[in-house]
Design a protein around this motif. Structure first.
Motif, PDB file in Angstrom:
ATOM      1  N   ARG A 322       0.844  -1.199   0.000  1.00  0.00           N
ATOM      2  CA  ARG A 322       0.000   0.000   0.000  1.00  0.00           C
ATOM      3  C   ARG A 322       0.877   1.246   0.000  1.00  0.00           C
ATOM      4  O   ARG A 322       0.692   2.152  -0.821  1.00  0.00           O
ATOM      5  CB  ARG A 322      -0.882  -0.013   1.254  1.00  0.00           C
ATOM      6  CG  ARG A 322      -1.608   1.282   1.513  1.00  0.00           C
ATOM      7  CD  ARG A 322      -2.156   1.361   2.918  1.00  0.00           C
ATOM      8  NE  ARG A 322      -1.103   1.563   3.908  1.00  0.00           N
ATOM      9  CZ  ARG A 322      -1.257   2.201   5.057  1.00  0.00           C
ATOM     10  NH1 ARG A 322      -2.435   2.689   5.366  1.00  0.00           N
ATOM     11  NH2 ARG A 322      -0.259   2.333   5.905  1.00  0.00           N
ATOM     12  N   ASN A 323       1.848   1.287   0.917  1.00  0.00           N
ATOM     13  CA  ASN A 323       2.713   2.467   1.004  1.00  0.00           C
ATOM     14  C   ASN A 323       3.425   2.722  -0.318  1.00  0.00           C
ATOM     15  O   ASN A 323       3.503   3.850  -0.800  1.00  0.00           O
ATOM     16  CB  ASN A 323       3.748   2.289   2.124  1.00  0.00           C
ATOM     17  CG  ASN A 323       3.102   2.242   3.489  1.00  0.00           C
ATOM     18  OD1 ASN A 323       1.931   2.558   3.641  1.00  0.00           O
ATOM     19  ND2 ASN A 323       3.872   1.840   4.494  1.00  0.00           N
ATOM     20  N   LEU A 324       3.930   1.648  -0.892  1.00  0.00           N
ATOM     21  CA  LEU A 324       4.695   1.748  -2.133  1.00  0.00           C
ATOM     22  C   LEU A 324       3.806   2.226  -3.278  1.00  0.00           C
ATOM     23  O   LEU A 324       4.148   3.137  -4.026  1.00  0.00           O
ATOM     24  CB  LEU A 324       5.223   0.344  -2.450  1.00  0.00           C
ATOM     25  CG  LEU A 324       6.369   0.189  -3.417  1.00  0.00           C
ATOM     26  CD1 LEU A 324       7.588   0.943  -2.918  1.00  0.00           C
ATOM     27  CD2 LEU A 324       6.717  -1.305  -3.554  1.00  0.00           C
ATOM     28  N   PHE A 325       2.635   1.616  -3.379  1.00  0.00           N
ATOM     29  CA  PHE A 325       1.754   1.875  -4.518  1.00  0.00           C
ATOM     30  C   PHE A 325       1.157   3.275  -4.454  1.00  0.00           C
ATOM     31  O   PHE A 325       1.135   4.002  -5.443  1.00  0.00           O
ATOM     32  CB  PHE A 325       0.643   0.815  -4.543  1.00  0.00           C
ATOM     33  CG  PHE A 325      -0.270   0.928  -5.727  1.00  0.00           C
ATOM     34  CD1 PHE A 325       0.234   0.833  -7.011  1.00  0.00           C
ATOM     35  CD2 PHE A 325      -1.634   1.116  -5.560  1.00  0.00           C
ATOM     36  CE1 PHE A 325      -0.594   0.927  -8.120  1.00  0.00           C
ATOM     37  CE2 PHE A 325      -2.475   1.208  -6.660  1.00  0.00           C
ATOM     38  CZ  PHE A 325      -1.951   1.124  -7.941  1.00  0.00           C
ATOM     39  N   VAL A 326       0.680   3.658  -3.273  1.00  0.00           N
ATOM     40  CA  VAL A 326       0.036   4.968  -3.138  1.00  0.00           C
ATOM     41  C   VAL A 326       1.052   6.085  -3.345  1.00  0.00           C
ATOM     42  O   VAL A 326       0.764   7.091  -4.009  1.00  0.00           O
ATOM     43  CB  VAL A 326      -0.695   5.079  -1.783  1.00  0.00           C
ATOM     44  CG1 VAL A 326      -1.182   6.489  -1.535  1.00  0.00           C
ATOM     45  CG2 VAL A 326      -1.864   4.104  -1.752  1.00  0.00           C
ATOM     46  N   ALA A 327       2.277   5.900  -2.846  1.00  0.00           N
ATOM     47  CA  ALA A 327       3.326   6.892  -3.104  1.00  0.00           C
ATOM     48  C   ALA A 327       3.565   6.991  -4.608  1.00  0.00           C
ATOM     49  O   ALA A 327       3.715   8.094  -5.156  1.00  0.00           O
ATOM     50  CB  ALA A 327       4.608   6.503  -2.377  1.00  0.00           C
ATOM     51  N   GLY A 328       3.565   5.854  -5.285  1.00  0.00           N
ATOM     52  CA  GLY A 328       3.764   5.828  -6.737  1.00  0.00           C
ATOM     53  C   GLY A 328       2.662   6.579  -7.465  1.00  0.00           C
ATOM     54  O   GLY A 328       2.931   7.375  -8.368  1.00  0.00           O
ATOM     55  N   LEU A 329       1.409   6.343  -7.063  1.00  0.00           N
ATOM     56  CA  LEU A 329       0.278   7.021  -7.718  1.00  0.00           C
ATOM     57  C   LEU A 329       0.370   8.530  -7.544  1.00  0.00           C
ATOM     58  O   LEU A 329       0.196   9.291  -8.494  1.00  0.00           O
ATOM     59  CB  LEU A 329      -1.052   6.528  -7.140  1.00  0.00           C
ATOM     60  CG  LEU A 329      -1.480   5.103  -7.475  1.00  0.00           C
ATOM     61  CD1 LEU A 329      -2.775   4.757  -6.756  1.00  0.00           C
ATOM     62  CD2 LEU A 329      -1.639   4.914  -8.977  1.00  0.00           C
ATOM     63  N   ASN A 330       0.664   8.960  -6.328  1.00  0.00           N
ATOM     64  CA  ASN A 330       0.763  10.404  -6.087  1.00  0.00           C
ATOM     65  C   ASN A 330       1.914  11.010  -6.893  1.00  0.00           C
ATOM     66  O   ASN A 330       1.804  12.115  -7.403  1.00  0.00           O
ATOM     67  CB  ASN A 330       0.917  10.694  -4.593  1.00  0.00           C
ATOM     68  CG  ASN A 330      -0.416  10.547  -3.855  1.00  0.00           C
ATOM     69  OD1 ASN A 330      -1.437  11.102  -4.266  1.00  0.00           O
ATOM     70  ND2 ASN A 330      -0.426   9.768  -2.788  1.00  0.00           N
ATOM     71  N   ARG A 331       3.010  10.245  -7.021  1.00  0.00           N
ATOM     72  CA  ARG A 331       4.171  10.721  -7.766  1.00  0.00           C
ATOM     73  C   ARG A 331       3.825  10.950  -9.244  1.00  0.00           C
ATOM     74  O   ARG A 331       4.265  11.922  -9.846  1.00  0.00           O
ATOM     75  CB  ARG A 331       5.309   9.701  -7.632  1.00  0.00           C
ATOM     76  CG  ARG A 331       6.671  10.223  -8.040  1.00  0.00           C
ATOM     77  CD  ARG A 331       7.773   9.212  -7.722  1.00  0.00           C
ATOM     78  NE  ARG A 331       7.585   7.959  -8.427  1.00  0.00           N
ATOM     79  CZ  ARG A 331       7.455   6.766  -7.840  1.00  0.00           C
ATOM     80  NH1 ARG A 331       7.513   6.657  -6.531  1.00  0.00           N
ATOM     81  NH2 ARG A 331       7.292   5.673  -8.561  1.00  0.00           N
ATOM     82  N   ILE A 332       3.030  10.054  -9.822  1.00  0.00           N
ATOM     83  CA  ILE A 332       2.710  10.219 -11.252  1.00  0.00           C
ATOM     84  C   ILE A 332       1.502  11.133 -11.477  1.00  0.00           C
ATOM     85  O   ILE A 332       1.007  11.238 -12.591  1.00  0.00           O
ATOM     86  CB  ILE A 332       2.461   8.859 -11.942  1.00  0.00           C
ATOM     87  CG1 ILE A 332       1.280   8.120 -11.296  1.00  0.00           C
ATOM     88  CG2 ILE A 332       3.723   8.004 -11.932  1.00  0.00           C
ATOM     89  CD1 ILE A 332       0.857   6.877 -12.022  1.00  0.00           C
ATOM     90  N   GLY A 333       1.019  11.753 -10.393  1.00  0.00           N
ATOM     91  CA  GLY A 333      -0.011  12.777 -10.575  1.00  0.00           C
ATOM     92  C   GLY A 333      -1.442  12.294 -10.431  1.00  0.00           C
ATOM     93  O   GLY A 333      -2.359  12.947 -10.900  1.00  0.00           O
ATOM     94  N   LEU A 334      -1.640  11.124  -9.801  1.00  0.00           N
ATOM     95  CA  LEU A 334      -3.005  10.705  -9.482  1.00  0.00           C
ATOM     96  C   LEU A 334      -3.202  10.835  -7.982  1.00  0.00           C
ATOM     97  O   LEU A 334      -2.742  10.004  -7.209  1.00  0.00           O
ATOM     98  CB  LEU A 334      -3.241   9.235  -9.883  1.00  0.00           C
ATOM     99  CG  LEU A 334      -3.392   8.910 -11.350  1.00  0.00           C
ATOM    100  CD1 LEU A 334      -3.817   7.467 -11.522  1.00  0.00           C
ATOM    101  CD2 LEU A 334      -4.389   9.843 -12.032  1.00  0.00           C
ATOM    102  N   PRO A 335      -3.893  11.903  -7.554  1.00  0.00           N
ATOM    103  CA  PRO A 335      -4.027  12.119  -6.113  1.00  0.00           C
ATOM    104  C   PRO A 335      -4.775  10.961  -5.448  1.00  0.00           C
ATOM    105  O   PRO A 335      -5.829  10.545  -5.938  1.00  0.00           O
ATOM    106  CB  PRO A 335      -4.824  13.416  -6.004  1.00  0.00           C
ATOM    107  CG  PRO A 335      -5.140  13.855  -7.375  1.00  0.00           C
ATOM    108  CD  PRO A 335      -4.591  12.905  -8.365  1.00  0.00           C
TER     109      PRO A 335
END
Ligand SMILES: Cc1ncc(COP(=O)(O)O)c(C=O)c1O
Lengths: 410, 163
Positions: A322-335
């Motif tokens: 979860r931590n890894l994936f959500v950080a990834g999503l926010n990084r690519i611009g999906l809040p």
């Protein structure tokens, strides 16, 4: 005297025999109730996906772990022993005793194994059972929105009227007292909640539940709490509504083994409620299900006795993903909110200018990543996608990369 | 050892190639913190080596692996340690343990051929002074190594979509 419809005078049934011959039905036999259930919102994606290669599917609503082997062995053993006959309608006594001890020690909810617990064919059966036990035609049922896809159909099949109870991103996907107050009418009877939530991963803390408890009591409502993801709670411990004194008498608690022990195919769960409701539900369960699968009940006994370590390892892995994936999503611009439970992330895709359906379809076709459109889970899901992080860390990394490329290309 | 270090070790044990940045995100620590903790554990010898689990049969290797049970007369001053230390120095010995039960040392020995393995065991191990007896078991098939099931593809069969 038996008459064929053709001889009935004034019948509005057409006597014309269709070209397909007289054996062919002249009318649809499907009931109006079945007819009104809308088709599944992901059928299209399912068919599309089957034609493709190299797909990473974040569309799967079940853990990617095997059932703990000792649990499977308990099921196998029961088959080898020949313990394959019906159990009592309520389910094996040992299992009900274990469920009762588990619920009191883990969540502080007290249910008597003799007359307040029924072992069901998963929470799926529990939902239908609960709704049919308490809903009369015309009753309004507030359904957490977004939510698991079976809620509204279950209510409709019972003749009730599902009313979405919005739990939007700006409320951190929780039910607020205001949202609840706004939707209660004289006809409201039941409130269906699911925390940790599918598809949002939202949770209700003790304070959040206390804030709505008074309203539920004041309006004399019943609560249906689907806690299938209770073990998958990543911050603090899950709070079960029935552990609040004010709510116990007006709560039906549903839980099961599918998610906590990776037992989705075993079809076993449980229904807990005050005795009056439980004995009414048992009347339906005994005729519709008779009993939950016997070998699965034996496996479930083993799960409650000896699968704590397997469960803890799985939860730790989900938390890290979860931590890894959500950080990834926010990084690519999906809040995306950090979901506090279950194994779903529910990012907003509004910034892309696409609808959630378009986003999901194009992402699948162009980048071979499967996600579920948020609108399939209710009106408050519009503009979001549900991504299940029940895949390996490697696949999650690759999925983030592909989603990022897709967003760049829009 | 604190819980965070333990978590780091568990992740590394399952995937030693993971980057510090990902590890930091997963465990909610800073990258700097991760680097310091890992360096500390490398220095103290808690982390001994980063390695890969290999199915040598798949690699086309037809080498021979043997499990060797060894009975030892412990030395009055050193117990089993000195003899174990001498056995451990042979590169042919991939792992070595002192165990309870009907024998004392358990070795995993690898060689190119059966003959090479048996010559090594009889020539280098059995001949050591305090070794009383050896029993050599040739490995016929490896099913599981370091938590990896080698004969079965891992993972669960699931529908590609479900709610
Ligand atoms: C919220 C929710 N309730 C119930 C179920 C079904 O659970 P079971 O396997 O116990 O029938 C699911 C499965 O995805 C779910 O997400």
């Amino acid at each position: 005297m038996a008459v064929s419809y053709r001889e009935v005078k004034g019948s509005n049934v057409s006597p014309i025999v269709s070209e397909r011959g007289r054996n062919h039905p002249q009318k649809s036999f499907v009931s109006e109730r079945a007819e009104m259930i809308p088709p599944s919102g992901i059928r299209k994606f399912f068919d599309l996906l089957l034609t493709m290669n190299d797909v990473i599917s974040l569309g799967v609503g079940e853990p990617d772990f095997n059932t703990p082997w000792n649990v499977s062995v308990a099921g196998i053993d029961s088959i080898e022993r020949g313990a394959t006959a019906y159990t009592s309608n309520k389910g094996l006594e040992e299992l009900r005793d274990l469920v009762s001890s588990y619920l009191i020690s883990r969540y502080g909810t007290s249910y008597d194994p003799q007359n307040e617990i029924i072992i069901t064919g998963g929470v799926s059966e529990g939902l239908d059972l609960a709704v049919r036990t308490v809903v009369d035609p015309g009753d309004e049922v507030l359904v957490a929105d977004p939510c698991y896809v079976s809620y509204s159909p279950c209510v409709m099949l019972a003749g009730g009227i599902p009313v979405p109870l919005p739990c939007p991103a700006e409320d951190e996907f929780r039910v607020t007292p205001d949202a609840l107050m706004e939707r209660i009418t004289k006809k409201t009877k039941l409130v269906m909640l699911n925390f940790p939530n599918n598809p949002t991963g939202g949770v209700m803390k003790r304070g959040d539940l206390e804030a709505i408890a008074d309203i539920i009591v004041d309006h004399d409502l019943l609560l249906l709490s689907d806690e299938i993801y209770s073990e998958l709670t990543y911050e603090g411990r899950h709070v079960s509504p029935a552990s609040l004194d004010s709510l116990w008498e007006r709560t039906i608690t549903l839980n099961g083994f599918s998610k906590a022990y990776s037992m989705t195919g075993w079809r076993v769960g449980y229904f807990c409620a005050p005795p009056e409701i439980t004995s009414a539900a048992l009347k339906i369960h005994q005729y519709v299900m008779l009993c939950a699968p016997t070998m699965s009940q034996f496996a479930a006994i083993e799960a409650l006795k000896h699968a704590e370590d397997s469960k803890d390892r799985m939860v730790a892995e989900f938390r890290m993903r979860r931590n890894l994936f959500v950080a990834g999503l926010n990084r690519i611009g999906l809040p995306c909110h950090l979901p506090k439970g279950a194994f779903y992330a529910f990012p907003s895709i509004e910034s892309t200018g696409l609808s959630d359906e378009e986003f999901a379809e194009r992402l699948l076709i162009e980048k071979q990543v499967a996600v579920a459109p948020g609108s399939a889970f209710g009106p408050s899901g519009i503009g979001h996608i549900r991504c299940a992080y029940a895949v390996s860390r490697e696949d999650l990394g690759e999925a983030v990369k592909r989603i990022g490329e897709f967003i760049e290309s829009i | 050892m604190d819980e965070k270090n333990r978590e780091i070790l568990r992740v590394l044990e399952s995937d030693s190639r993971i980057g510090h940045k990902d590890l930091a995100t997963m465990l909610n620590l800073s990258t700097h913190d991760i680097a310091t903790r890992i360096a500390g554990m490398e220095k103290s010898g808690t982390i001994r080596k980063y390695t890969a689990v290999i199915d040598w049969k798949k690699a086309g290797d037809d080498g021979v692996t043997a499990v060797v049970e060894v009975k030892v007369s412990p030395e009055s001053e050193f117990g089993y340690d000195r003899i174990a230390d001498r056995v451990a120095r042979f590169p042919e010995v991939k792992s070595l343990r002192l165990v309870t039960g009907s024998y004392d040392l358990q070795l995993i020995v690898c060689g190119r051929t059966m003959q090479e393995v048996s010559e090594f065991v009889s020539g280098q191990i059995a001949s050591l002074e305090s070794i009383r007896e050896t029993v050599t078991h040739i490995v016929m098939k490896t099913y599981k190594e370091y938590g990896c099931e080698l004969q079965r593809s891992e993972g669960v069969e699931r529908l590609p979509y479900s709610f």
